[in-house]
Design a protein around this motif. Structure first.
Motif, PDB file in Angstrom:
ATOM      1  N   MET A 179       7.966   5.486  -0.988  1.00 15.24           N
ATOM      2  CA  MET A 179       7.531   4.251  -0.308  1.00 15.24           C
ATOM      3  C   MET A 179       7.948   4.268   1.160  1.00 15.24           C
ATOM      4  O   MET A 179       7.176   3.893   2.037  1.00 15.24           O
ATOM      5  CB  MET A 179       8.137   3.025  -0.989  1.00 15.24           C
ATOM      6  N   LEU A 228       5.413   4.292   4.449  1.00 10.63           N
ATOM      7  CA  LEU A 228       5.459   3.278   5.502  1.00 10.63           C
ATOM      8  C   LEU A 228       5.439   3.891   6.897  1.00 10.63           C
ATOM      9  O   LEU A 228       5.033   3.234   7.855  1.00 10.63           O
ATOM     10  CB  LEU A 228       6.687   2.382   5.335  1.00 10.63           C
ATOM     11  N   THR A 229       5.848   5.139   7.024  1.00 12.88           N
ATOM     12  CA  THR A 229       5.813   5.802   8.331  1.00 12.88           C
ATOM     13  C   THR A 229       4.433   6.373   8.639  1.00 12.88           C
ATOM     14  O   THR A 229       4.179   6.787   9.761  1.00 12.88           O
ATOM     15  CB  THR A 229       6.851   6.937   8.416  1.00 12.88           C
ATOM     16  N   LEU A 278      -2.033   3.843   6.488  1.00 15.06           N
ATOM     17  CA  LEU A 278      -1.963   2.857   5.412  1.00 15.06           C
ATOM     18  C   LEU A 278      -2.853   1.660   5.712  1.00 15.06           C
ATOM     19  O   LEU A 278      -2.856   1.130   6.813  1.00 15.06           O
ATOM     20  CB  LEU A 278      -0.533   2.358   5.219  1.00 15.06           C
ATOM     21  N   ASP A 322      -2.458  -1.286   1.090  1.00 21.10           N
ATOM     22  CA  ASP A 322      -1.327  -0.397   0.815  1.00 21.10           C
ATOM     23  C   ASP A 322      -0.018  -1.052   1.227  1.00 21.10           C
ATOM     24  O   ASP A 322       0.964  -1.028   0.487  1.00 21.10           O
ATOM     25  CB  ASP A 322      -1.482   0.933   1.552  1.00 21.10           C
ATOM     26  N   HIS A 323      -0.007  -1.645   2.418  1.00 18.22           N
ATOM     27  CA  HIS A 323       1.196  -2.343   2.891  1.00 18.22           C
ATOM     28  C   HIS A 323       1.575  -3.478   1.938  1.00 18.22           C
ATOM     29  O   HIS A 323       2.748  -3.679   1.636  1.00 18.22           O
ATOM     30  CB  HIS A 323       0.985  -2.903   4.302  1.00 18.22           C
ATOM     31  N   ILE A 351       3.286  -2.059  -1.204  1.00 16.56           N
ATOM     32  CA  ILE A 351       4.653  -1.638  -0.923  1.00 16.56           C
ATOM     33  C   ILE A 351       5.549  -2.859  -0.726  1.00 16.56           C
ATOM     34  O   ILE A 351       6.680  -2.903  -1.217  1.00 16.56           O
ATOM     35  CB  ILE A 351       4.691  -0.694   0.291  1.00 16.56           C
ATOM     36  N   ASN A 352       5.036  -3.868  -0.047  1.00 15.93           N
ATOM     37  CA  ASN A 352       5.816  -5.093   0.153  1.00 15.93           C
ATOM     38  C   ASN A 352       6.114  -5.798  -1.167  1.00 15.93           C
ATOM     39  O   ASN A 352       7.172  -6.412  -1.317  1.00 15.93           O
ATOM     40  CB  ASN A 352       5.104  -6.041   1.118  1.00 15.93           C
ATOM     41  N   TYR A 371       9.237  -4.131  -2.521  1.00 17.44           N
ATOM     42  CA  TYR A 371      10.452  -4.545  -1.815  1.00 17.44           C
ATOM     43  C   TYR A 371      10.774  -6.021  -2.066  1.00 17.44           C
ATOM     44  O   TYR A 371      11.944  -6.384  -2.167  1.00 17.44           O
ATOM     45  CB  TYR A 371      10.358  -4.216  -0.330  1.00 17.44           C
TER      46      TYR A 371
END
Length: 87
Positions: free
Chosen positions: A55, A59-60, A64, A68-69, A72-73, A76
């Motif tokens: 993940m 993010l780097t 994305l 996608d963001h 991933i959020n 988290y």
């Protein structure tokens, strides 16, 4: 390290899991593959260090999408709220 590859669905290519242990940025992962990994994390109610590293590498990546963001959020947010634990 071969056991690590069995944690990911078959639709997630080995290239992505191999890149988790390199300093190279991750190649773009399809939203569908990322969604499968996120679903797997929530079903297990835990995130492995390998998942977490994947993940962070994603993010780097500049490729994305907003979706996608958001996926991933969600992971988290699940960690912050205590729904997921780090295994």
């Amino acid at each position: 390290m071969t056991a690590m590859n069995t944690r990911f669905p078959k639709s997630v290519s080995r290239m992505h899991t191999a890149q988790m242990h390199t300093s190279q940025p991750a190649a773009p992962m399809s939203t569908e593959s990322l969604a499968i990994v996120v679903e797997q994390i929530f079903q297990a109610r835990r995130i492995t260090r390998d998942h977490q590293q994947l993940m962070m590498q994603l993010l780097t990546c500049d490729a994305l999408s907003d979706q996608d963001h958001a996926l991933i959020n969600q992971v988290y947010d699940g960690l912050r709220k205590g729904f997921l634990r780090v295994a």
